[in-house]
Design a protein around this motif. Structure first.
Motif, PDB file in Angstrom:
ATOM      1  N   ARG A 168       0.817  -1.214   0.000  1.00 14.21           N
ATOM      2  CA  ARG A 168       0.000   0.000   0.000  1.00 14.21           C
ATOM      3  C   ARG A 168       0.853   1.267   0.000  1.00 14.21           C
ATOM      4  N   ASN A 169       2.069   1.150   0.499  1.00 14.77           N
ATOM      5  CA  ASN A 169       2.980   2.290   0.500  1.00 14.77           C
ATOM      6  C   ASN A 169       3.828   2.382  -0.764  1.00 14.77           C
ATOM      7  N   LEU A 170       3.802   1.354  -1.605  1.00 17.57           N
ATOM      8  CA  LEU A 170       4.784   1.260  -2.675  1.00 17.57           C
ATOM      9  C   LEU A 170       4.802   2.461  -3.619  1.00 17.57           C
ATOM     10  N   PRO A 171       3.662   2.946  -4.145  1.00 19.71           N
ATOM     11  CA  PRO A 171       3.762   4.101  -5.050  1.00 19.71           C
ATOM     12  C   PRO A 171       4.442   5.301  -4.392  1.00 19.71           C
ATOM     13  N   ALA A 172       4.073   5.596  -3.147  1.00 22.47           N
ATOM     14  CA  ALA A 172       4.689   6.732  -2.454  1.00 22.47           C
ATOM     15  C   ALA A 172       6.172   6.481  -2.202  1.00 22.47           C
ATOM     16  N   ASP A 173       6.520   5.260  -1.824  1.00 22.76           N
ATOM     17  CA  ASP A 173       7.925   4.940  -1.569  1.00 22.76           C
ATOM     18  C   ASP A 173       8.761   5.034  -2.846  1.00 22.76           C
ATOM     19  N   LEU A 174       8.213   4.568  -3.957  1.00 25.78           N
ATOM     20  CA  LEU A 174       8.962   4.654  -5.214  1.00 25.78           C
ATOM     21  C   LEU A 174       9.155   6.104  -5.644  1.00 25.78           C
ATOM     22  N   GLU A 175       8.172   6.947  -5.372  1.00 20.16           N
ATOM     23  CA  GLU A 175       8.342   8.371  -5.675  1.00 20.16           C
ATOM     24  C   GLU A 175       9.512   8.945  -4.871  1.00 20.16           C
ATOM     25  N   LYS A 176       9.607   8.552  -3.608  1.00 22.81           N
ATOM     26  CA  LYS A 176      10.723   9.017  -2.778  1.00 22.81           C
ATOM     27  C   LYS A 176      12.054   8.554  -3.369  1.00 22.81           C
ATOM     28  N   ILE A 177      12.115   7.280  -3.720  1.00 26.09           N
ATOM     29  CA  ILE A 177      13.363   6.718  -4.236  1.00 26.09           C
ATOM     30  C   ILE A 177      13.779   7.407  -5.528  1.00 26.09           C
ATOM     31  N   ILE A 178      12.829   7.617  -6.416  1.00 24.76           N
ATOM     32  CA  ILE A 178      13.130   8.296  -7.684  1.00 24.76           C
ATOM     33  C   ILE A 178      13.640   9.707  -7.430  1.00 24.76           C
ATOM     34  N   ALA A 179      13.093  10.358  -6.384  1.00 25.53           N
ATOM     35  CA  ALA A 179      13.489  11.732  -6.061  1.00 25.53           C
ATOM     36  C   ALA A 179      14.789  11.804  -5.270  1.00 25.53           C
ATOM     37  N   GLY A 180      15.373  10.663  -4.928  1.00 25.96           N
ATOM     38  CA  GLY A 180      16.636  10.655  -4.198  1.00 25.96           C
ATOM     39  C   GLY A 180      16.518  10.477  -2.714  1.00 25.96           C
ATOM     40  N   ASP A 181      15.294  10.337  -2.210  1.00 28.29           N
ATOM     41  CA  ASP A 181      15.081  10.035  -0.787  1.00 28.29           C
ATOM     42  C   ASP A 181      15.083   8.514  -0.656  1.00 28.29           C
ATOM     43  N   LEU A 182      16.177   7.967  -0.163  1.00 26.02           N
ATOM     44  CA  LEU A 182      16.328   6.521  -0.118  1.00 26.02           C
ATOM     45  C   LEU A 182      15.957   5.932   1.240  1.00 26.02           C
ATOM     46  N   SER A 183      15.197   6.669   2.032  1.00 24.28           N
ATOM     47  CA  SER A 183      14.808   6.178   3.356  1.00 24.28           C
ATOM     48  C   SER A 183      14.030   4.866   3.302  1.00 24.28           C
ATOM     49  N   PRO A 184      13.175   4.606   2.297  1.00 15.78           N
ATOM     50  CA  PRO A 184      12.512   3.293   2.257  1.00 15.78           C
ATOM     51  C   PRO A 184      13.507   2.136   2.097  1.00 15.78           C
ATOM     52  N   VAL A 185      14.539   2.346   1.294  1.00 14.21           N
ATOM     53  CA  VAL A 185      15.570   1.315   1.119  1.00 14.21           C
ATOM     54  C   VAL A 185      16.369   1.167   2.402  1.00 14.21           C
ATOM     55  N   ALA A 186      16.698   2.288   3.034  1.00 12.13           N
ATOM     56  CA  ALA A 186      17.476   2.255   4.276  1.00 12.13           C
ATOM     57  C   ALA A 186      16.728   1.527   5.384  1.00 12.13           C
ATOM     58  N   ALA A 187      15.404   1.683   5.424  1.00 10.69           N
ATOM     59  CA  ALA A 187      14.620   1.033   6.480  1.00 10.69           C
ATOM     60  C   ALA A 187      14.692  -0.486   6.381  1.00 10.69           C
ATOM     61  N   ILE A 188      14.645  -1.010   5.165  1.00 10.20           N
ATOM     62  CA  ILE A 188      14.765  -2.459   4.983  1.00 10.20           C
ATOM     63  C   ILE A 188      16.181  -2.920   5.301  1.00 10.20           C
ATOM     64  N   ALA A 189      17.178  -2.101   4.938  1.00 10.53           N
ATOM     65  CA  ALA A 189      18.578  -2.473   5.168  1.00 10.53           C
ATOM     66  C   ALA A 189      18.926  -2.546   6.653  1.00 10.53           C
ATOM     67  N   GLU A 190      18.109  -1.937   7.507  1.00 11.53           N
ATOM     68  CA  GLU A 190      18.385  -1.950   8.947  1.00 11.53           C
ATOM     69  C   GLU A 190      18.225  -3.333   9.554  1.00 11.53           C
ATOM     70  N   ASP A 191      17.376  -4.176   8.977  1.00 10.62           N
ATOM     71  CA  ASP A 191      17.104  -5.488   9.578  1.00 10.62           C
ATOM     72  C   ASP A 191      16.988  -6.535   8.485  1.00 10.62           C
ATOM     73  N   ARG A 192      18.095  -7.250   8.257  1.00  3.64           N
ATOM     74  CA  ARG A 192      18.084  -8.316   7.252  1.00  3.64           C
ATOM     75  C   ARG A 192      18.670  -9.594   7.861  1.00  3.64           C
ATOM     76  N   THR A 193      18.326  -9.836   9.119  1.00  3.74           N
ATOM     77  CA  THR A 193      18.845 -11.028   9.821  1.00  3.74           C
ATOM     78  C   THR A 193      17.703 -11.789  10.487  1.00  3.74           C
ATOM     79  N   TYR A 194      16.563 -11.899   9.807  1.00  2.00           N
ATOM     80  CA  TYR A 194      15.392 -12.489  10.442  1.00  2.00           C
ATOM     81  C   TYR A 194      15.277 -13.994  10.238  1.00  2.00           C
ATOM     82  N   TYR A 195      16.273 -14.621   9.642  1.00  3.91           N
ATOM     83  CA  TYR A 195      16.277 -16.077   9.470  1.00  3.91           C
ATOM     84  C   TYR A 195      17.280 -16.740  10.406  1.00  3.91           C
TER      85      TYR A 195
END
Length: 486
Positions: A314-341
């Motif tokens: 549900r957030n994807l269109p807004a998040d992609l707009e941020k990424i295209i504009a150079g705001d990479l906070s959506p990518v950074a948020a996922i990068a914070e936690d990648r050890t869930y296995y």
């Protein structure tokens, strides 16, 4: 993928002690549940299943598997007056866990019974267990410091950490060839034997249905019926075609936005603009406003995790707009936690029953020409590097073949799912005689936890698999997806 299905962990007493002497028969030992687990009248039993690591080897060591059994609060009786068999629940991942989260489930049952859902151990006992090699079992092959997502290791360094971790377990005496779906199927048969059960029902989500399929293949005599939520079938390709599935999920979501006037006005031509942005990521790392660089592998992890998640979708269109504009906070948020296995368990499965049947060349060829798909190729390619460096034994071709069975099975799939998409479900179900299939519009991975209609269908099917489940309560195919602007 099981990020949405993983539970918070804490230690079950006694599971980290030295393994007992070898013996051929499985042994189930009742142990105290954690003292802080709420019961509120629910009868709960915790225990450990102890089995041979390598069946048939008199020199093998013994390993422990954590188990928790929640008794039915209102046992259902069929037309003949018989109660239903217990449901054995299978976590996904591979590399997930269940037992540590039972306390949280009990808390929900006690505090919010209306939210507990129709599958909350009402009609039948539910038996949760942590598949060998993970969770609260012994051994539990976690790899601290090594990051891993469903898009693969995010960096070459992570791949090397996984290799070192797995070799470390092997050096410590763990037989890595004994941690896979076929062996877990034998563990399930041992659960039935050691707990003195006649038969069981199966319920699993994500990679859990892959384990269900192994039980149906290798121990069909113990199974009455099965329910598979967001299923991953044995014949699926873990790496090959996954980039295209992620791209399809993105295109589906953005297509639903384009079909709505307000969303389309906010995000005009977003698919085309994001494809152009993806090409920039493929050309080299992107830097956010704070000067932090992120790689295409970071974007791959973002796309995979986001398109699995109801909130992320549900957030994807807004998040992609941020990424295209150079705001990479959506990518950074996922990068914070990648050890869930439990990464070691995850990789022993992939290296035994998935990656041997695939190739880097086919992975790259399938994604070629689609920049959104190409984003995931490099990180998924690292899976082949990890598997080439560790020894999990030879792959059995049966582990890559469709299951053919007459065991009644209900398949429930999400319309939007980059890892376990509807076409895989339909193809798998075609070999299950008399199976039923639900595809839920606008749903994402882990359908029964999101959609009350699907959860009720699962409960009804377990009560009587001979009846067609009610699908009239599902959303219509043209139901708009509600987007969030953030």
């Amino acid at each position: 993928m099981l990020k949405t299905l993983l539970a918070a962990g804490f230690a079950l007493l006694g599971l980290a002690t030295a393994a007992p002497a070898s013996a051929a028969d499985p042994v189930y030992t009742v142990k105290p549940c954690p003292a802080d687990w709420p019961t509120s009248g629910r009868s709960v039993e915790c225990g450990t299943l102890t089995v041979d690591e390598t069946r048939g080897d008199p020199a093998t060591r013994r390993i422990d598997i954590a188990v928790a059994r929640v008794r039915a609060s209102d046992p259902y009786r069929d037309a003949s007056g018989q109660t239903l068999p217990p449901v054995v629940v299978f976590h996904g991942g591979p590399g997930g866990s269940l037992v540590s989260g039972v306390g949280r489930r009990l808390g929900v049952y006690a505090a919010q019974p209306d939210r507990a859902g129709p599958l909350a151990a009402i009609d039948q006992d539910w038996i949760y267990f942590d598949q060998r090699g993970g969770g609260l079992g012994n051994p539990s092959m976690d790899c601290p410091g090594a990051q891993l997502t469903d898009a693969g290791p995010p960096t070459d360094e992570d791949a090397q950490k996984l290799i070192a971790c797995l070799k470390g377990y092997a050096d410590a005496g763990v037989d890595l060839s004994q941690y896979n779906a076929a062996v877990i199927a034998a563990d399930v048969a041992d659960v039935v034997k050691a707990m003195d059960l006649k038969q069981i029902d199966l319920f699993g989500g994500s990679y859990g249905p892959r384990i269900e399929a192994a039980v149906i293949t290798h121990a069909p005599q113990v199974v009455r019926v099965a329910v598979m939520d967001s299923p991953w079938p044995p014949e699926g390709n873990w790496a090959v075609h996954t980039p295209e599935q992620v791209s399809t999920a993105v295109r589906t979501i953005l297509g639903k936005c384009a079909a709505q006037a307000e969303c389309n006005a906010r995000h005009a031509d977003l698919q085309t603009r994001f494809e152009a942005n993806a090409r920039a990521w493929l050309a080299g790392p992107q830097t956010d406003k704070d000067g932090v660089a992120f790689s295409v592998d970071d974007l791959a992890a973002f796309l995979m995790d986001t398109t699995y998640s109801a909130t992320g979708v549900r957030n994807l269109p807004a998040d992609l707009e941020k990424i295209i504009a150079g705001d990479l906070s959506p990518v950074a948020a996922i990068a914070e936690d990648r050890t869930y296995y439990f990464e070691g368990q995850h990789m022993t499965h992939l290296c035994k029953e998935e990656i041997p049947f695939e190739s880097k060349a086919a992975l790259a060829a399938g994604a070629a020409g689609d920049p959104v798909a190409e984003v995931s190729v490099s990180s998924l390619s690292r899976l082949f590097d990890v598997c080439a460096a560790i020894d999990v034994g030879a792959a059995d071709p049966v582990e890559n073949q469709p299951v053919r069975t007459t065991i009644p099975t209900l398949f429930i799939a999400a319309e939007i799912d980059p890892g376990c998409p509807p076409p895989l479900t339909r193809a798998a179900a075609a070999h299950y005689e008399g199976s039923q299939v639900m595809i839920v519009t606008n749903a994402t991975h882990g359908v029964t936890g999101q959609n009350p209609c699907a959860a009720r269908a699962a409960r009804d099917f377990l009560r009587d698999p001979t009846k067609a489940v009610d699908q009239s309560c599902l959303p219509a195919a043209d139901t708009p997806l509600v987007f969030t602007e953030n």
